[in-house]
Design an enzyme around this catalytic site. Structure first.
Site, PDB file in Angstrom:
ATOM      1  N   GLY A 238      20.643  -4.737 -34.945  1.00  0.00           N
ATOM      2  CA  GLY A 238      19.986  -4.154 -33.767  1.00  0.00           C
ATOM      3  C   GLY A 238      18.855  -4.530 -33.383  1.00  0.00           C
ATOM      4  N   GLU A 285      22.033  -5.629 -41.401  1.00  0.00           N
ATOM      5  CA  GLU A 285      23.094  -6.660 -40.709  1.00  0.00           C
ATOM      6  C   GLU A 285      22.598  -7.073 -39.595  1.00  0.00           C
ATOM      7  OE1 GLU A 285      25.834  -3.634 -40.540  1.00  0.00           O
ATOM      8  OE2 GLU A 285      26.220  -3.211 -42.307  1.00  0.00           O
ATOM      9  N   GLY A 287      22.172  -9.602 -36.492  1.00  0.00           N
ATOM     10  CA  GLY A 287      22.627 -10.845 -36.003  1.00  0.00           C
ATOM     11  C   GLY A 287      21.853 -11.512 -34.707  1.00  0.00           C
ATOM     12  N   ARG A 288      21.662 -10.772 -33.643  1.00  0.00           N
ATOM     13  CA  ARG A 288      20.693 -11.243 -32.830  1.00  0.00           C
ATOM     14  C   ARG A 288      19.345 -11.814 -33.488  1.00  0.00           C
ATOM     15  NH1 ARG A 288      21.412  -9.638 -27.559  1.00  0.00           N
ATOM     16  NH2 ARG A 288      22.495  -7.935 -28.531  1.00  0.00           N
ATOM     17  N   ARG A 324      26.818 -13.298 -21.041  1.00  0.00           N
ATOM     18  CA  ARG A 324      25.716 -12.093 -21.210  1.00  0.00           C
ATOM     19  C   ARG A 324      25.068 -11.551 -19.950  1.00  0.00           C
ATOM     20  NH1 ARG A 324      21.572 -11.769 -23.753  1.00  0.00           N
ATOM     21  NH2 ARG A 324      21.539  -9.586 -24.463  1.00  0.00           N
ATOM     22  N   CYS A 359      35.173 -18.999 -10.394  1.00  0.00           N
ATOM     23  CA  CYS A 359      35.284 -18.288  -9.234  1.00  0.00           C
ATOM     24  C   CYS A 359      35.354 -16.594  -9.560  1.00  0.00           C
ATOM     25  CB  CYS A 359      36.652 -18.424  -8.790  1.00  0.00           C
ATOM     26  SG  CYS A 359      36.829 -20.117  -8.338  1.00  0.00           S
ATOM     27  N   TYR A 388      25.600 -14.170 -29.346  1.00  0.00           N
ATOM     28  CA  TYR A 388      26.571 -13.728 -28.602  1.00  0.00           C
ATOM     29  C   TYR A 388      26.703 -14.626 -27.217  1.00  0.00           C
ATOM     30  CZ  TYR A 388      25.690  -9.745 -31.350  1.00  0.00           C
ATOM     31  OH  TYR A 388      25.553  -9.223 -32.507  1.00  0.00           O
TER      32      TYR A 388
HETATM   33  C1  PLP Z   1      27.343  -6.069 -33.966  1.00  0.00           C
HETATM   34  C2  PLP Z   1      26.879  -5.523 -35.378  1.00  0.00           C
HETATM   35  C3  PLP Z   1      25.734  -5.607 -35.838  1.00  0.00           C
HETATM   36  C4  PLP Z   1      24.603  -6.861 -35.396  1.00  0.00           C
HETATM   37  O1  PLP Z   1      24.020  -6.486 -34.313  1.00  0.00           O
HETATM   38  P1  PLP Z   1      22.717  -7.241 -33.791  1.00  0.00           P
HETATM   39  O2  PLP Z   1      22.292  -6.455 -32.785  1.00  0.00           O
HETATM   40  O3  PLP Z   1      23.137  -8.534 -33.346  1.00  0.00           O
HETATM   41  O4  PLP Z   1      21.709  -7.194 -34.745  1.00  0.00           O
HETATM   42  C5  PLP Z   1      25.466  -4.840 -37.312  1.00  0.00           C
HETATM   43  N1  PLP Z   1      26.205  -4.425 -37.747  1.00  0.00           N
HETATM   44  C6  PLP Z   1      27.513  -4.168 -37.223  1.00  0.00           C
HETATM   45  C7  PLP Z   1      28.417  -3.070 -37.707  1.00  0.00           C
HETATM   46  C8  PLP Z   1      27.826  -4.541 -36.087  1.00  0.00           C
HETATM   47  O5  PLP Z   1      28.941  -4.279 -35.168  1.00  0.00           O
END
Ligand code: PLP
Length: 430
Positions: A238, A285, A287-288, A324, A359, A388
């Site tokens: 997050g 965890e 991602g972004r 997005r 479209c 994403y």
């Molecule tokens: C999507 C997700 C993440 C990653 O979220 P980011 O905002 O990209 O860091 C981590 N843990 C879980 C369980 C998720 O579903």
């Protein structure tokens, strides 16, 4: 810190001219910087260095094998949400023993697959799912390692579609019901309780929501450690990144290489001070944070169209390539690849809608944004498109998905070839 720079009036990805990449490989084109994503991983791993921790990269943000492979070589763990993602991690050389499996709807087949591969932990998101994991594991005469995802009922994240930690959404088990579920799970012969998890939302740009959620979870973590001997507390992902330089401090932030709005060090400091005394390993965890500013999407201007009130710049990338803006109303910085200038006060700049060919009226990358006078044939870069982006791409309007390039220093490699028309109908029958 990202490694996309302006040199000699044009945009470079590490040691490679992105204009050259567009000429060689066509557009739309995703370009990733290996140095950037590895740097983000290393800095986060180092910032958490003084506490026992595991970084599990959230595969759904960008699941290209080259991205996963680069992180696997760094020793990263992986947060997966499907059997398909586990397959990718294994193919990329990732270690299943460093994989956690989240998501509200794991199928029996996915649970079996993950159990056979020996993943680190399942994250159960409901009582019914815990029962199913137990049934599958008993059939295999195994104990499935499990954590429960707790919904701490804390609002966080920039958009309703990416807020996950309140009772208004489908994720996790209500805080009040968690202790009871662990009690039941402790009597299941197919379950081994290992940890507890939360994930409160995405694109969070201040430590406050993380701190509030950890403080709410802390008594529960202590209780679960005493009662069931849990070994880890996962804080989810997050951490937000810089998308809009003007929203961060100053117009030039993206180009100043400030890619995180909540810096890795500030996040780590907050996390460490809030969790130090819990006596469990910390899991994160992201991602972004790892890949968001490690990727751009290149597009070429097809046409410029003026209506009475608007100037539309029609490019060859669309919502099927990067959804997005259409899905979340997200901001992405869009810059011409040549003669990059900064500062919205330049008198030549005109309000522009950059749109794709799909479209749908929602196929818009930006509306009424002040941009230089773009012409047909110009190349533009949609910035911060590493997370994403391709992972949410589709074939809508029967558009083949773009190629993906991984840049590493002066080298550039095709890490997914552009889809062909034949790919579009593969597996179909008439
Ligand atoms: C999507 C997700 C993440 C990653 O979220 P980011 O905002 O990209 O860091 C981590 N843990 C879980 C369980 C998720 O579903």
């Amino acid at each position: 810190m990202h490694r996309f720079q302006v040199k000699g009036g044009q945009l470079w990805a590490e040691g490679v001219s992105v204009e050259r990449l567009a000429k060689e490989h066509g557009t739309p084109l995703y370009v990733y910087s290996r140095g950037t994503l590895v740097d983000h991983y290393r800095r986060l791993d180092a910032a958490l260095g003084e506490v026992g921790h595991m970084v599990c990269y959230a595969v759904k943000a960008n699941s290209n094998l080259a991205v996963l492979g680069a992180l696997a070589r760094e020793g990263s763990g992986f947060d997966i949400v499907s059997g398909g993602e586990l397959h990718r991690v294994l193919k990329a050389g990732g270690d299943p023993k460093r994989c956690t499996f989240a998501g509200v709807g794991k199928t029996r087949e996915e649970i079996e697959f993950a159990l056979r591969k020996g993943i680190y932990c399942f994250v159960a998101e409901s009582e019914a799912e815990m029962d199913e994991i137990d049934r599958v594991a008993r059939r295999f005469k195994r104990r499935a390692p499990v954590a429960v995802r707790v919904n701490p009922d804390i609002a966080a994240g920039g958009h309703e579609k990416i807020t996950t930690g309140t009772y208004e959404n489908k994720f996790g088990v209500a805080y009040e019901a968690v202790a009871g579920l662990y009690g039941r799970a402790s009597r299941m012969r197919g379950i081994a309780i290992r940890g507890v998890q939360m994930h409160i939302g995405s694109q969070i740009t201040a430590p406050g929501p993380f701190v509030a959620a950890i403080r709410k979870m802390a008594p529960l973590v202590r209780e679960l450690k005493a009662a069931h001997g849990i070994g880890f507390f996962s804080l989810g992902g997050g951490v937000g990144i810089v998308y809009d330089p003007a929203l961060a401090s100053g117009l030039t932030d993206w180009w100043e290489n400030r890619t995180t709005q909540l810096t890795i060090d500030d996040y780590a400091r907050a996390v460490i001070s809030e969790t130090r005394d819990l006596g469990v390993q910390i899991q994160v965890e992201p991602g972004r944070l790892i890949v968001g500013n490690a990727g751009i999407l290149l597009a070429r201007v097809l046409y410029v169209k003026r209506t009475g009130v608007k100037r539309f710049v029609i490019v060859d990338a669309a919502m099927n390539d990067l959804i997005r803006p259409a899905l979340y109303g997200s901001y992405h910085e869009i810059v011409p690849v040549r003669q990059l200038r900064s500062g919205a006060s330049d008198p030549e700049w005109v309000p522009t809608d950059v749109v794709g060919p799909v479209c749908e009226s929602g196929d818009v990358f930006c509306r009424d944004r002040l941009m230089p006078d773009l012409r047909a044939g110009d190349l533009v870069a949609v910035l911060s498109a590493g997370a994403y982006g391709f992972s949410m791409a589709s074939n809508y309007n029967s558009r083949p998905r773009p190629a993906e390039i991984m840049v590493d220093g002066r080298r550039a490699r095709v890490v997914r070839r552009r889809e062909s028309r034949a790919d579009l109908i593969r597996g179909e029958a008439r």
